[in-house]
Design a protein around this motif. Sequence first.
Motif, PDB file in Angstrom:
ATOM      1  N   SER A 123     124.348 164.556  -5.710  1.00 43.28           N
ATOM      2  CA  SER A 123     123.712 165.721  -6.324  1.00 43.28           C
ATOM      3  C   SER A 123     122.193 165.589  -6.322  1.00 43.28           C
ATOM      4  O   SER A 123     121.468 166.528  -5.966  1.00 43.28           O
ATOM      5  CB  SER A 123     124.216 165.902  -7.756  1.00 43.28           C
ATOM      6  N   LEU A 124     121.691 164.421  -6.733  1.00 36.58           N
ATOM      7  CA  LEU A 124     120.243 164.209  -6.754  1.00 36.58           C
ATOM      8  C   LEU A 124     119.658 164.252  -5.344  1.00 36.58           C
ATOM      9  O   LEU A 124     118.575 164.834  -5.128  1.00 36.58           O
ATOM     10  CB  LEU A 124     119.929 162.869  -7.418  1.00 36.58           C
ATOM     11  N   ALA A 125     120.360 163.669  -4.375  1.00 37.18           N
ATOM     12  CA  ALA A 125     119.878 163.695  -2.994  1.00 37.18           C
ATOM     13  C   ALA A 125     119.863 165.119  -2.446  1.00 37.18           C
ATOM     14  O   ALA A 125     118.934 165.495  -1.715  1.00 37.18           O
ATOM     15  CB  ALA A 125     120.762 162.801  -2.118  1.00 37.18           C
ATOM     16  N   LEU A 126     120.859 165.938  -2.798  1.00 33.15           N
ATOM     17  CA  LEU A 126     120.890 167.324  -2.337  1.00 33.15           C
ATOM     18  C   LEU A 126     119.732 168.123  -2.915  1.00 33.15           C
ATOM     19  O   LEU A 126     119.098 168.924  -2.213  1.00 33.15           O
ATOM     20  CB  LEU A 126     122.219 167.973  -2.725  1.00 33.15           C
ATOM     21  N   VAL A 127     119.445 167.932  -4.198  1.00 34.72           N
ATOM     22  CA  VAL A 127     118.323 168.641  -4.824  1.00 34.72           C
ATOM     23  C   VAL A 127     117.020 168.271  -4.126  1.00 34.72           C
ATOM     24  O   VAL A 127     116.202 169.149  -3.779  1.00 34.72           O
ATOM     25  CB  VAL A 127     118.250 168.312  -6.328  1.00 34.72           C
ATOM     26  N   MET A 128     116.814 166.973  -3.892  1.00 37.06           N
ATOM     27  CA  MET A 128     115.605 166.529  -3.205  1.00 37.06           C
ATOM     28  C   MET A 128     115.555 167.070  -1.773  1.00 37.06           C
ATOM     29  O   MET A 128     114.505 167.543  -1.307  1.00 37.06           O
ATOM     30  CB  MET A 128     115.545 165.003  -3.176  1.00 37.06           C
ATOM     31  N   GLY A 129     116.687 166.979  -1.073  1.00 36.81           N
ATOM     32  CA  GLY A 129     116.726 167.424   0.313  1.00 36.81           C
ATOM     33  C   GLY A 129     116.450 168.907   0.462  1.00 36.81           C
ATOM     34  O   GLY A 129     115.671 169.327   1.331  1.00 36.81           O
ATOM     35  N   VAL A 130     117.071 169.734  -0.398  1.00 36.30           N
ATOM     36  CA  VAL A 130     116.861 171.182  -0.324  1.00 36.30           C
ATOM     37  C   VAL A 130     115.424 171.537  -0.676  1.00 36.30           C
ATOM     38  O   VAL A 130     114.804 172.415  -0.052  1.00 36.30           O
ATOM     39  CB  VAL A 130     117.851 171.902  -1.263  1.00 36.30           C
ATOM     40  N   ALA A 131     114.864 170.859  -1.686  1.00 39.43           N
ATOM     41  CA  ALA A 131     113.489 171.135  -2.116  1.00 39.43           C
ATOM     42  C   ALA A 131     112.482 170.863  -1.008  1.00 39.43           C
ATOM     43  O   ALA A 131     111.412 171.485  -0.975  1.00 39.43           O
ATOM     44  CB  ALA A 131     113.150 170.303  -3.351  1.00 39.43           C
ATOM     45  N   VAL A 132     112.792 169.947  -0.105  1.00 37.46           N
ATOM     46  CA  VAL A 132     111.881 169.627   0.991  1.00 37.46           C
ATOM     47  C   VAL A 132     112.241 170.393   2.260  1.00 37.46           C
ATOM     48  O   VAL A 132     111.359 170.867   2.989  1.00 37.46           O
ATOM     49  CB  VAL A 132     111.889 168.109   1.273  1.00 37.46           C
ATOM     50  N   THR A 133     113.544 170.559   2.530  1.00 38.81           N
ATOM     51  CA  THR A 133     113.989 171.148   3.792  1.00 38.81           C
ATOM     52  C   THR A 133     113.586 172.608   3.920  1.00 38.81           C
ATOM     53  O   THR A 133     113.081 173.036   4.971  1.00 38.81           O
ATOM     54  CB  THR A 133     115.518 171.012   3.916  1.00 38.81           C
ATOM     55  N   ILE A 134     113.799 173.404   2.866  1.00 40.04           N
ATOM     56  CA  ILE A 134     113.538 174.844   2.966  1.00 40.04           C
ATOM     57  C   ILE A 134     112.059 175.144   3.237  1.00 40.04           C
ATOM     58  O   ILE A 134     111.737 175.870   4.194  1.00 40.04           O
ATOM     59  CB  ILE A 134     114.042 175.572   1.706  1.00 40.04           C
ATOM     60  N   PRO A 135     111.115 174.631   2.447  1.00 44.57           N
ATOM     61  CA  PRO A 135     109.713 174.945   2.758  1.00 44.57           C
ATOM     62  C   PRO A 135     109.241 174.411   4.102  1.00 44.57           C
ATOM     63  O   PRO A 135     108.527 175.102   4.838  1.00 44.57           O
ATOM     64  CB  PRO A 135     108.935 174.309   1.593  1.00 44.57           C
ATOM     65  N   LEU A 136     109.655 173.181   4.469  1.00 47.73           N
ATOM     66  CA  LEU A 136     109.229 172.635   5.754  1.00 47.73           C
ATOM     67  C   LEU A 136     109.872 173.391   6.918  1.00 47.73           C
ATOM     68  O   LEU A 136     109.232 173.572   7.969  1.00 47.73           O
ATOM     69  CB  LEU A 136     109.568 171.145   5.839  1.00 47.73           C
TER      70      LEU A 136
END
Length: 333
Positions: A123-136
């Motif tokens: 869950s924590l990895a998904l939150v971090m991943g989505v927070a970075v993946t979408i803007p980049l």
Amino acid sequence: LIEYKYSYFVIKKAGDVLYRLILQRLVSIVGILLVVTIGTFVLIKLSPIDPVSMKFNLVGATPDPVVVAQIREQLGLNDPWWQQYLRWLGQIVQGDFGESILYAVPVATLLKGALPNTLGLVSLALVMGVAVTIPLGIVSAKYQDSWIDHGIRLVTFLALAIPGFWVGLLLLYLFGVKLQLVSVTNTNGFSAYVLPAVTLALWICGLYIRRLRNAILEVSRQPFVQGARALGLPEWMVYTRYIFPHVGLMLLPMMGVTMGAMLGGSAVIETVFSIKGIGYMMVQGIMARDYILMQGYIIWITMVFIIINIIIDVLSIGLNPKRRAAIKGGSYE
């Protein structure tokens, strides 16, 4: 009134198709699990490991052949293989995966205890991943073929090329040993999940940023997106109403596979950071040749992938306008 009846008929028909799909997938679970259980059981039986002797070896005792023979008889290990399989299958149906040789605890209890740790990490990895993946992903698509785009794509390539265990060890050395911002020996609490979640999130970013970029570029070339921009709609509205819904449908199948792999236990990450999750538990079972624990893990990972695939199928019907139009009997342009 006619329009109301037609709408009711369409909704009911779509619901019937959805129910049939779910029912077909649930029925397929039986066949898949039978194949998986037979394959797992046969492979374990072909192994030269004697579970009774292994249990003695784990506690440092020399197994007495007479005692070993008595225990094997009590456990039914001398019965024909098909009797052993049917007995084991009946126990699985009742939720009993057997007792772990390594931990001397029921495998179901071990899975239940390890699942929250794996869920917390994922869950924590998904939150971090989505927070970075979408803007980049958006920035990379917006500045296509620029130095910004090339830089982001290079980072994603490195995120996939560098092994996860090496990234994890590097983060431990940097933040735990040199900067001393986290404890290397701490395996409890939120802080223990930060570095392993970052390591897993880097893999998620490397996996999805380029695919998100390519999907955005593909959808942006469609006439309905160009028309929305020609009307002068704000860019945020173009993305939220026209681009992201179609991009989500394009990435949905891949998301299901990724979620299944992570929920199955990120064994390397959990082992490096000593997170007592499902992957860590499986690695310990393999090293100890705990075949009962291995069997339970294989059944678990099979169920995870089946359930996630059912969810993905349901979401595809519910979110895809083309499939909804096909259910109505019309066409979607």
